[in-house]
Scaffold this motif. Sequence first.
Motif, PDB file in Angstrom:
ATOM      1  N   PRO A 187       0.802  -1.234   0.000  1.00 25.21           N
ATOM      2  CA  PRO A 187       0.000   0.000   0.000  1.00 25.21           C
ATOM      3  C   PRO A 187       0.837   1.288   0.000  1.00 25.21           C
ATOM      4  O   PRO A 187       0.344   2.322  -0.421  1.00 25.21           O
ATOM      5  N   THR A 188       2.091   1.199   0.452  1.00 23.75           N
ATOM      6  CA  THR A 188       2.918   2.412   0.449  1.00 23.75           C
ATOM      7  C   THR A 188       3.780   2.502  -0.812  1.00 23.75           C
ATOM      8  O   THR A 188       4.684   3.327  -0.888  1.00 23.75           O
ATOM      9  N   MET A 189       3.462   1.664  -1.806  1.00 18.73           N
ATOM     10  CA  MET A 189       4.177   1.698  -3.090  1.00 18.73           C
ATOM     11  C   MET A 189       3.142   1.825  -4.212  1.00 18.73           C
ATOM     12  O   MET A 189       2.969   0.911  -5.016  1.00 18.73           O
ATOM     13  N   PRO A 190       2.428   2.969  -4.256  1.00 14.65           N
ATOM     14  CA  PRO A 190       1.233   3.044  -5.120  1.00 14.65           C
ATOM     15  C   PRO A 190       1.510   3.057  -6.618  1.00 14.65           C
ATOM     16  O   PRO A 190       0.568   2.974  -7.411  1.00 14.65           O
ATOM     17  N   THR A 191       2.779   3.129  -7.027  1.00 12.06           N
ATOM     18  CA  THR A 191       3.080   3.083  -8.463  1.00 12.06           C
ATOM     19  C   THR A 191       3.161   1.650  -8.978  1.00 12.06           C
ATOM     20  O   THR A 191       3.149   1.430 -10.184  1.00 12.06           O
ATOM     21  N   LEU A 192       3.303   0.685  -8.054  1.00 13.25           N
ATOM     22  CA  LEU A 192       3.593  -0.689  -8.474  1.00 13.25           C
ATOM     23  C   LEU A 192       2.472  -1.653  -8.112  1.00 13.25           C
ATOM     24  O   LEU A 192       1.898  -1.580  -7.023  1.00 13.25           O
ATOM     25  N   THR A 193       2.209  -2.564  -9.017  1.00 12.11           N
ATOM     26  CA  THR A 193       1.287  -3.676  -8.779  1.00 12.11           C
ATOM     27  C   THR A 193       2.121  -4.945  -8.758  1.00 12.11           C
ATOM     28  O   THR A 193       2.831  -5.240  -9.727  1.00 12.11           O
ATOM     29  N   LEU A 194       2.038  -5.674  -7.649  1.00 11.40           N
ATOM     30  CA  LEU A 194       2.837  -6.897  -7.484  1.00 11.40           C
ATOM     31  C   LEU A 194       1.894  -8.086  -7.366  1.00 11.40           C
ATOM     32  O   LEU A 194       0.939  -8.047  -6.578  1.00 11.40           O
ATOM     33  N   LYS A 195       2.180  -9.127  -8.132  1.00  7.37           N
ATOM     34  CA  LYS A 195       1.327 -10.315  -8.116  1.00  7.37           C
ATOM     35  C   LYS A 195       2.189 -11.561  -8.212  1.00  7.37           C
ATOM     36  O   LYS A 195       3.324 -11.498  -8.698  1.00  7.37           O
ATOM     37  N   VAL A 196       1.621 -12.688  -7.783  1.00  9.31           N
ATOM     38  CA  VAL A 196       2.246 -13.987  -8.038  1.00  9.31           C
ATOM     39  C   VAL A 196       1.185 -14.884  -8.670  1.00  9.31           C
ATOM     40  O   VAL A 196       0.024 -14.897  -8.230  1.00  9.31           O
ATOM     41  N   HIS A 197       1.596 -15.605  -9.715  1.00 11.22           N
ATOM     42  CA  HIS A 197       0.696 -16.448 -10.493  1.00 11.22           C
ATOM     43  C   HIS A 197       1.139 -17.905 -10.378  1.00 11.22           C
ATOM     44  O   HIS A 197       2.340 -18.192 -10.382  1.00 11.22           O
ATOM     45  N   ALA A 198       0.185 -18.823 -10.312  1.00 14.82           N
ATOM     46  CA  ALA A 198       0.491 -20.272 -10.322  1.00 14.82           C
ATOM     47  C   ALA A 198      -0.145 -20.874 -11.563  1.00 14.82           C
ATOM     48  O   ALA A 198      -1.354 -20.749 -11.771  1.00 14.82           O
ATOM     49  N   TRP A 199       0.704 -21.474 -12.383  1.00 12.00           N
ATOM     50  CA  TRP A 199       0.234 -22.062 -13.640  1.00 12.00           C
ATOM     51  C   TRP A 199       0.532 -23.556 -13.641  1.00 12.00           C
ATOM     52  O   TRP A 199       1.707 -23.957 -13.532  1.00 12.00           O
ATOM     53  N   PRO A 200      -0.480 -24.400 -13.795  1.00 10.39           N
ATOM     54  CA  PRO A 200      -0.207 -25.844 -13.846  1.00 10.39           C
ATOM     55  C   PRO A 200       0.527 -26.223 -15.130  1.00 10.39           C
ATOM     56  O   PRO A 200       0.483 -25.483 -16.114  1.00 10.39           O
ATOM     57  N   ALA A 201       1.189 -27.381 -15.127  1.00  7.04           N
ATOM     58  CA  ALA A 201       1.881 -27.870 -16.331  1.00  7.04           C
ATOM     59  C   ALA A 201       0.878 -27.941 -17.477  1.00  7.04           C
ATOM     60  O   ALA A 201      -0.250 -28.420 -17.303  1.00  7.04           O
TER      61      ALA A 201
END
Length: 278
Positions: A187-201
């Motif tokens: 929330p204190t880094m409003p310029t950046l969107t951070l995500k993690v994705h899980a993709w199956p084989a």
Amino acid sequence: MHSEFVPAHWRYAEAKWAMQAAGRLIGTDRAERRNFVMRNPISGNDYATLRTLIAAYQSILPGEKARTHRHAPHALRVILDAKGAYSVVDGDKHPMETGDIVLTPGWCWHGHGHDGTEQAYWFDGLDVPLTRLLEPMFFEEHPEGFAPVKRVTETSPMRFRFSDTLSKLALAPDSVHFGRTIDIPAPTMPTLTLKVHAWPAGWRNVPYRHAANTIYVVMRGRGRSTIGESAFDWEFGDTLAAPAWSRIEHHAAEETVMFSMSDEQLMRWARYYRLEAV
Ligand code: GTQ
Ligand code: FE2
């Protein structure tokens, strides 16, 4: 619209080799940070990875300290290979272990150290090109060199452990474009969107383009992405850069955990954001 920046891919295996050589040649006494910046390969560009973002690989040797400083740009780290490394953020000592994500919001003091026995490696992401564009590029070195540790924290809103990320991903909502995805709140880094994705084989997304500049870091797995006209075969630790509005197609050859950072929040705030399937 069309970005001047091009889709790009950097291999961790090559960067790691270079960091090992750099580890022999230059110490943190001489370099403020031992990092390799992933410069977008277009003429006239000397640092930016994409229009608003910069990516680098950084490493530290056992016993070294990377001096404390602070700056306007927001920063984060994705830890690729580390045991016993740490980052001191505003006096709080955070472990940096493989798979962790550690935040350094703008103007927080931060220095890195290493209590372990093997060279440590991580990915750095920052919004430096945006700060350069807008020109509030404030930077300060800590008067004490390496700021003292006030507290040792195992849990903190600045650190996201890999094991927690994986358990959250197992319950996360799925999306045809992004796959199973969690948000890393910053929330204190409003310029950046951070995500993690899980993709199956075997997973493939429905290709899309969106008005956000995106950098990916492979936290686990192997696959191929086609960004614009360029196809990249990636594996653990690699970095991919997708300029805004380039067509993005992913294929996971193995079960994959992919980190992404983008300027999506900034684009949304400005009401520039849009996404379409292509
Ligand atoms: O670790 O503080 O890759 O300030 C670029 C600028 C890392 C850091 C980078 C930085 C840092
Ligand atoms: Fe920094």
